[in-house]
Write an enzyme that holds these catalytic residues in place. Structure first.
Site, short mmCIF file in Angstrom:
data_model
loop_
_atom_site.label_atom_id
_atom_site.label_comp_id
_atom_site.label_asym_id
_atom_site.label_seq_id
_atom_site.Cartn_x
_atom_site.Cartn_y
_atom_site.Cartn_z
N SER A 105 0.82 -1.21 0.00
CA SER A 105 0.00 0.00 0.00
C SER A 105 0.86 1.26 0.00
CB SER A 105 -0.90 0.00 1.24
OG SER A 105 -1.56 1.23 1.39
N GLN A 126 0.24 -0.62 -4.73
CA GLN A 126 -1.08 -0.01 -4.74
C GLN A 126 -0.94 1.49 -4.57
OE1 GLN A 126 -2.33 1.30 -1.61
NE2 GLN A 126 -4.26 2.05 -2.42
N TYR A 128 -2.72 5.11 -3.91
CA TYR A 128 -3.82 6.02 -3.59
C TYR A 128 -3.61 7.27 -4.43
CZ TYR A 128 -5.62 3.46 0.45
OH TYR A 128 -6.20 2.53 1.26
N THR A 154 -6.34 2.38 -6.31
CA THR A 154 -7.54 2.28 -5.48
C THR A 154 -8.39 3.53 -5.69
OG1 THR A 154 -6.50 0.87 -3.82
CG2 THR A 154 -8.41 2.14 -3.12
N LYS A 251 -8.81 -0.91 -8.51
CA LYS A 251 -9.40 -1.55 -7.33
C LYS A 251 -10.53 -0.68 -6.80
CE LYS A 251 -8.08 -3.39 -2.78
NZ LYS A 251 -8.86 -2.51 -1.88
N HIS A 275 -13.81 -1.98 -0.47
CA HIS A 275 -12.85 -1.53 0.55
C HIS A 275 -13.14 -2.19 1.90
CE1 HIS A 275 -9.60 1.55 0.47
NE2 HIS A 275 -9.66 1.42 1.79
N ARG A 330 -8.10 -8.59 5.81
CA ARG A 330 -8.06 -8.78 7.26
C ARG A 330 -7.48 -10.13 7.68
NH1 ARG A 330 -12.91 -5.90 6.41
NH2 ARG A 330 -13.10 -3.96 7.62
#
Length: 381
Positions: A105, A126, A128, A154, A251, A275, A330
């Site tokens: 991320s 990834q 943002y 994302t 995503k 998300h 998770r």
């Protein structure tokens, strides 16, 4: 006793973490309707047993020409250093040891350059799409230089979700100390001494290039909030497509129309994602949206899914409805919070074992054999 399922790891994570940290990991937006729906969608689908099919199970999967040992990858998640010191490093190393994919991320607590040195397999980055185009360009250039093989944008968090558990704690990418939170921290000494008082305090290491190495935790957290970009559009996707030469994924796709638009704009794959129920509460479960998206894109499209995966059988169900693979959020984080590297490895081992068993019970030996014929239940015709 060794954890025998992902929920065991979740309970151990809850016991080890202060409430403010566990709620950030575990919670969703508003009434958490979508958070629950992600699980319920898997639970509504049943599997059709098939007997005496014979043969060994091979979970090997190819995505963008790269072979992985299973069709699940560790997806991009931020602030993993809150759960265990150098959490991103443990996730990346465990993925590499298991032969599965790993996506880092933008909001990681270890720099993308350091993570790129942790494993031998190609990794994904990834993005943002915060701030102005120069922000994205700088991160994309760094990802390319570090050797990341795919880029994932994302797009479902251009504004923040109303995560009410976090709001009650005053948590927004940083822990604001108060008497209740301090007391809770003192009641979790293993976390307090290893994470909060340790030498690897979690901070947004990929962003120090914009604010300087000396930037405080608060300054970095403030920067993430200030850089939200609700005006990000398909024009920006086209700009990034021109800059990035490798596989590009979007995503946050939840309908076929957006998936088709992404393909028309030159995107190589989509991740069906809400998300993890942390953004728009009331959005449908990702599994509910998957089949139409996969059908409309057709054979040969790269469609991945995340959200609510807690069992190896969930992976089977997603593949049966058209996904080529799934991203884990998770599940490995519960393992990380429960036991660091060992906990992540245990989470991956549990899911692989469960998936192998499910494949045998349904008479399938390869992920590519899975289709709607292995499913029964209220949602099936």
């Amino acid at each position: 006793m060794k954890a025998i399922n992902i929920d065991d790891l979740r309970r151990r994570a809850q016991a080890r973490l202060p409430t403010v940290v566990f709620d950030y990991l575990d919670g969703g937006a508003e009434d958490e309707i979508t958070l629950r729906a992600n699980r319920q969608a898997f639970e509504r689908l049943h599997l059709q047993p098939r007997i005496l099919s014979g043969g060994d199970v091979d979970l090997t999967t190819k995505i963008f020409g790269q072979s992985y040992s299973t069709p699940f990858l560790i997806g991009p998640t931020g602030l993993n250093g809150l759960y265990w010191p150098q959490g991103d490093v443990h996730l990346a190393r465990a993925a590499d040891e298991a032969g599965i994919g790993f996506a880092l991320s933008t909001a990681s607590n270890t720099s993308m350059e350091e993570i790129a040195r942790q494993g031998s397999a190609p990794q994904w980055f990834q993005l943002y799409p915060w701030g102005k185009p120069d922000f994205s360009k700088a991160l994309i250039d760094r990802a390319a230089a570090a050797g990341y093989s795919a880029l994932m944008i994302t797009v479902d968090s251009l504004v923040g979700g109303k995560r009410e558990r976090d709001l009650r704690h005053g948590f927004s990418h940083e822990i604001k100390m108060s008497a209740p939170i301090l007391l809770d921290g003192l009641m979790h000494p293993r976390w307090l001494t290893s994470v909060w008082l340790g030498k690897h305090r979690p901070r947004f290491e990929n962003l120090t290039a914009f604010l300087g190495e000396g930037a405080s935790d608060k300054a970095l957290a403030d920067f993430t909030r200030s850089q939200r970009n609700p005006n990000f559009s398909w024009d920006d996707v086209r700009r990034i497509r021109k800059q990035w030469s490798g596989p590009l994924l979007i995503k946050g796709v939840m309908c076929a129309a957006d998936a088709l638009r992404a393909r028309d704009e030159g995107v190589d794959g989509v991740v069906v994602s809400n998300h993890g129920g942390r953004q728009l509460d009331g959005a449908p479960a990702t599994l509910s949206a998957l089949e139409e998206i996969a059908d409309r894109l057709g054979n040969g499209a790269t469609v991945l899914l995340d959200g609510g995966i807690r069992r190896g059988s969930d992976v089977v169900k997603a593949l049966a409805l058209g996904a080529q693979g799934v991203l884990l959020g998770r599940a490995p984080l519960y393992g990380l919070a429960a036991g660091g590297h060992v906990g992540v490895a245990r989470a991956l081992s549990i899911l692989e074992d469960e998936m192998r068993r499910t494949m045998i019970f349904t008479g399938c030996r390869r992920p590519q054999e899975l289709d709607r014929r292995v499913l029964v239940g209220p949602e099936m015709p």
